[in-house]
Write an enzyme that holds these catalytic residues in place. Structure first.
Site, PDB file in Angstrom:
ATOM      1  N   HIS A  35     -16.384  -9.531  34.022  1.00 54.06           N
ATOM      2  CA  HIS A  35     -17.075  -8.038  33.778  1.00 54.06           C
ATOM      3  C   HIS A  35     -17.307  -7.546  35.265  1.00 54.06           C
ATOM      4  O   HIS A  35     -16.752  -6.022  35.259  1.00 54.06           O
ATOM      5  CB  HIS A  35     -18.408  -8.682  34.528  1.00 54.06           C
ATOM      6  CG  HIS A  35     -19.631  -7.929  32.855  1.00 54.06           C
ATOM      7  ND1 HIS A  35     -19.923  -7.298  32.289  1.00 54.06           N
ATOM      8  CD2 HIS A  35     -20.811  -7.496  34.632  1.00 54.06           C
ATOM      9  CE1 HIS A  35     -20.467  -6.511  32.143  1.00 54.06           C
ATOM     10  NE2 HIS A  35     -20.948  -6.523  33.483  1.00 54.06           N
ATOM     11  N   ASP A  51     -23.526   3.254  10.173  1.00 54.86           N
ATOM     12  CA  ASP A  51     -24.828   2.779  10.821  1.00 54.86           C
ATOM     13  C   ASP A  51     -24.549   1.564  11.604  1.00 54.86           C
ATOM     14  O   ASP A  51     -25.564   0.889  11.251  1.00 54.86           O
ATOM     15  CB  ASP A  51     -25.733   2.619   9.814  1.00 54.86           C
ATOM     16  CG  ASP A  51     -27.320   3.059  10.339  1.00 54.86           C
ATOM     17  OD1 ASP A  51     -27.386   2.762  11.415  1.00 54.86           O
ATOM     18  OD2 ASP A  51     -27.962   3.912   8.929  1.00 54.86           O
ATOM     19  N   LYS A 101     -26.348 -11.069  21.392  1.00 51.79           N
ATOM     20  CA  LYS A 101     -26.494  -8.970  21.800  1.00 51.79           C
ATOM     21  C   LYS A 101     -24.903  -9.140  22.231  1.00 51.79           C
ATOM     22  O   LYS A 101     -24.254  -8.167  21.703  1.00 51.79           O
ATOM     23  CB  LYS A 101     -27.305  -9.086  22.912  1.00 51.79           C
ATOM     24  CG  LYS A 101     -26.989  -8.247  23.922  1.00 51.79           C
ATOM     25  CD  LYS A 101     -26.236  -7.830  24.575  1.00 51.79           C
ATOM     26  CE  LYS A 101     -25.582  -6.184  25.450  1.00 51.79           C
ATOM     27  NZ  LYS A 101     -24.697  -6.200  26.347  1.00 51.79           N
ATOM     28  N   GLU A 133     -20.032  -0.468  27.393  1.00 56.61           N
ATOM     29  CA  GLU A 133     -20.085  -1.416  28.776  1.00 56.61           C
ATOM     30  C   GLU A 133     -18.228  -2.141  28.819  1.00 56.61           C
ATOM     31  O   GLU A 133     -17.952  -2.151  27.983  1.00 56.61           O
ATOM     32  CB  GLU A 133     -20.604  -2.960  27.956  1.00 56.61           C
ATOM     33  CG  GLU A 133     -21.149  -3.392  28.828  1.00 56.61           C
ATOM     34  CD  GLU A 133     -21.761  -4.396  28.085  1.00 56.61           C
ATOM     35  OE1 GLU A 133     -22.241  -4.449  27.109  1.00 56.61           O
ATOM     36  OE2 GLU A 133     -21.623  -5.760  28.561  1.00 56.61           O
TER      37      GLU A 133
HETATM   38  C1  MEV Z   1     -22.890  -8.663  27.961  1.00 55.49           C
HETATM   39  O1  MEV Z   1     -23.113  -7.827  27.476  1.00 55.49           O
HETATM   40  C2  MEV Z   1     -23.175 -10.346  27.018  1.00 55.49           C
HETATM   41  C3  MEV Z   1     -22.577 -11.614  26.864  1.00 55.49           C
HETATM   42  O2  MEV Z   1     -24.125 -11.335  27.729  1.00 55.49           O
HETATM   43  C4  MEV Z   1     -23.298 -11.978  26.006  1.00 55.49           C
HETATM   44  C5  MEV Z   1     -23.271 -13.962  26.043  1.00 55.49           C
HETATM   45  O3  MEV Z   1     -24.371 -14.118  27.647  1.00 55.49           O
HETATM   46  O4  MEV Z   1     -23.139 -14.347  25.512  1.00 55.49           O
HETATM   47  C6  MEV Z   1     -21.433 -11.414  28.079  1.00 55.49           C
END
Ligand code: MEV
Length: 442
Positions: A395, A298, A282, A89
Site C-alpha cells: 500500500h 451505478d 470494502k 486509491e
Molecule cells: C483497503 O482499501 C482495503 C483492504 O483493507 C481490504 C481488506 O482489508 O481486506 C486492504
C-alpha cells in the site's frame, strides 16, 4: 465562523454556468483567481464534450477526474480481458493486476450468472377489511398489468425481456393496510431503472382505475410510491478460482500449505466477525466499484445491494468464501451485481465507450462476470498481503508517490526515493525525513 449572510440563494439552477461559478467563488473563496483557475483547468477544451458533461447533471461547474487504470491478464472463462478501473486509491489497480497475473497461470477465473431478475414495487394502502377480497380481485385483473403496459414494454419484449410476473403481496402484518404490487423484470442488457419505474407508474394507474371502477367493498387505493428495488439478490453472479495448494506460492518464505491455511482462516474470520467482514467486503468493492465507474454503471446501487446481500442471514458476512479439499484451495464470490451495457451514459461518455470497447463490448451478463472476477481478485490480493507481508508494504509503495507529490518532489527525487524505499515500508514521516536528507545532501 464563516459568514453565512449571503449564502442562501433561490433559483441557483436557473443561473448560467458563469453566473453559478461567480456566485460560488464570491461567496466561498478568498483567492478568487486561483479558485476560478482550478475549476477551468478541469474543463475540457472540446466544447461539445464539455457540454455533454455539463448536461449529465444539474449545476455542473467543472469536471472531477479520477485516475483511469488498466488491469491486464484477467482470464475469465478462457477469455483474457484487459480491465478498465476508475479509482483514486493508490494500490487497488496494482493489487487487481497482481492477482490476475497470479491466476492466469492457474486456470483463471470461472464465472457464471446464476439468475438475472429485477424487482420493483407499487407500494399502496387499501383499507378494505378482507385481504382475500383484494387477492381475488387482483387475480381477476392481473393480465391487465401486462396488456395495458404493452406500449411501454414493446422494445424490451422484442429484445427478449419485459415483465416476468406481477404479484400482489400482503404486507399488512408490517404496516396497517399496506400492500405491494411486486413486478419482476428482465431488462436484458439495460440496467433498466427508467424502464422499470415507468412501467411501475403505469401499473399504479391501472390499479387505481381498476379498483375505482370495481365492486370491491372499499373501491379506493392510496398509492404511496412506485420504485424499482436496488436489492437484486436474483441478479446473482458466481465467480471462482481454484488451484493445488502446492502452487499457492505467497511471494514470501511462508510455505504454500501455511499460506493456504492462513488464507482460509482469514475468510472464516470475515464470515463470522462483522468488524472484519465490513473491511473485507470494502476491499472487494474497491475492485467492483472501479470497474462499475469505468463502465458507466451505478456503483451506489451495487454497493447498497452487495451489503444488504452480505447481511441477508441476519449477520453481516464476507461475500467471498474458501475451502480446502483434496489438496486444492477453492476460493469464490457470490454477489448480486445488476449492470447494464446499453442505455444510461454508456453511449454518451467517451471514456465509458472506450471501456466497453476495451472489454470487447460485453453484454450485461459478461460484464457482471468480469466485475465479479475483479472483486474476487481484489480480495485475493488483499488477503494474500494481509496474511503474509502485511498490507502496508504494498500500500505504502503505491502511496509513496502521493506523499512525494504533496512534498513537490522532482522527477529525480522520486526515482531516488522509490529506490530508497524498495525494501522498506514507507510511512509518511519516514518519507519526509528521507526526502529532507536527500535534499540536504544535494
Ligand atoms: C483497503 O482499501 C482495503 C483492504 O483493507 C481490504 C481488506 O482489508 O481486506 C486492504
Amino acid at each position: 465562523m464563516t459568514n453565512n449572510k449571503n449564502k442562501k440563494i433561490s433559483g441557483f439552477s436557473k443561473l448560467d454556468k458563469k453566473e453559478k461559478i461567480d456566485w460560488v467563488i464570491r461567496n466561498y473563496f478568498d483567492h478568487t483567481k486561483d479558485s476560478l483557475a482550478t475549476l477551468k483547468k478541469y474543463w475540457n477544451n472540446d466544447d461539445k464534450l464539455q457540454n455533454i458533461h455539463d448536461e449529465f447533471i444539474e449545476n455542473a461547474i467543472s469536471n472531477f477526474y479520477l485516475p483511469y487504470g488498466i488491469a491486464p491478464n484477467f482470464k475469465i472463462n478462457n477469455n483474457i480481458y484487459c480491465v478498465p478501473m476508475a479509482i483514486e486509491e493508490s494500490s487497488v489497480v496494482a493489487a487487481a493486476a497482481k492477482s490476475a497475473r497470479f491466476w492466469i497461470d492457474r486456470g483463471g477465473f470461472r464465472a457464471t450468472v446464476v439468475t438475472k431478475k429485477k424487482l420493483g414495487h407499487v407500494h399502496f394502502l387499501w383499507k378494505g377489511i378482507h385481504t382475500e377480497e383484494l387477492q381475488n380481485f387482483f387475480h381477476h385483473i392481473k393480465t391487465k398489468f401486462f396488456t395495458q403496459t404493452e406500449g411501454l414494454t414493446d422494445n424490451m419484449r422484442k429484445r427478449g425481456g419485459g415483465i416476468i410476473d406481477v404479484q400482489l403481496i400482503d404486507k399488512t402484518s408490517d404496516i396497517d393496510n399496506y400492500y405491494q404490487i411486486e413486478a419482476s423484470f428482465d431488462t436484458c442488457d439495460a440496467m433498466g431503472a427508467n424502464f422499470i419505474n415507468t412501467v411501475l407508474e403505469k401499473m399504479a394507474k391501472i390499479l387505481e382505475e381498476e379498483i375505482f371502477h370495481s365492486t370491491l367493498s372499499h373501491p379506493n387505493v392510496e398509492i404511496i410510491m412506485c420504485i424499482l428495488s436496488n436489492y437484486t439478490p436474483e441478479c446473482l453472479v458466481r465467480c471462482e478460482v481454484n488451484a493445488p495448494i502446492k502452487s499457492m506460492v505467497s511471494g514470501t518464505d511462508i510455505s504454500p500449505q501455511i499460506f493456504a491455511e492462513k488464507f482460509l482462516r482469514a475468510i472464516e474470520i470475515a464470515e463470522t466477525q462483522v468488524y472484519r467482514a465490513v473491511t473485507h467486503n470494502k476491499g472487494i468493492m474497491n475492485g467492483i466499484d472501479s470497474v462499475i465507474v469505468a463502465t458507466g454503471n451505478d456503483y451506489r446501487a451495487v454497493e447498497a445491494c452487495a451489503h444488504a446481500y452480505a447481511g441477508r442471514s441476519g449477520q453481516y458476512r464476507s461475500l467471498t468464501h474458501a475451502e480446502i479439499s483434496n489438496g486444492e484451495l477453492s476460493f469464490w464470490i457470490e454477489i448480486p451485481i445488476a449492470l447494464g451495457t446499453v442505455g444510461g451514459i454508456t453511449k454518451l461518455h467517451p471514456m465509458v465507450k472506450f471501456s466497453h470497447h476495451l472489454l470487447g463490448n460485453p453484454n450485461a451478463e459478461d460484464l457482471m462476470k468480469i466485475t465479479a472476477a475483479v472483486g474476487l481478485a481484489q480480495n485475493f490480493s488483499a488477503l494474500r498481503s494481509l496474511t503474509t507481508t502485511g498490507i502496508q508494504k504494498g500500500h505504502m509503495k503505491m502511496h509513496l508517490l502521493n506523499v512525494l507529490n504533496q512534498l513537490e518532489a522532482t522527477k529525480e527525487e522520486k526515482i531516488k526515493m522509490i529506490e530508497h524505499f524498495k525494501n522498506d515500508v514507507a510511512h509518511h514521516n519516514k518519507i519526509v525525513q528521507a526526502l529532507n536528507d536527500l535534499r540536504k545532501k544535494s
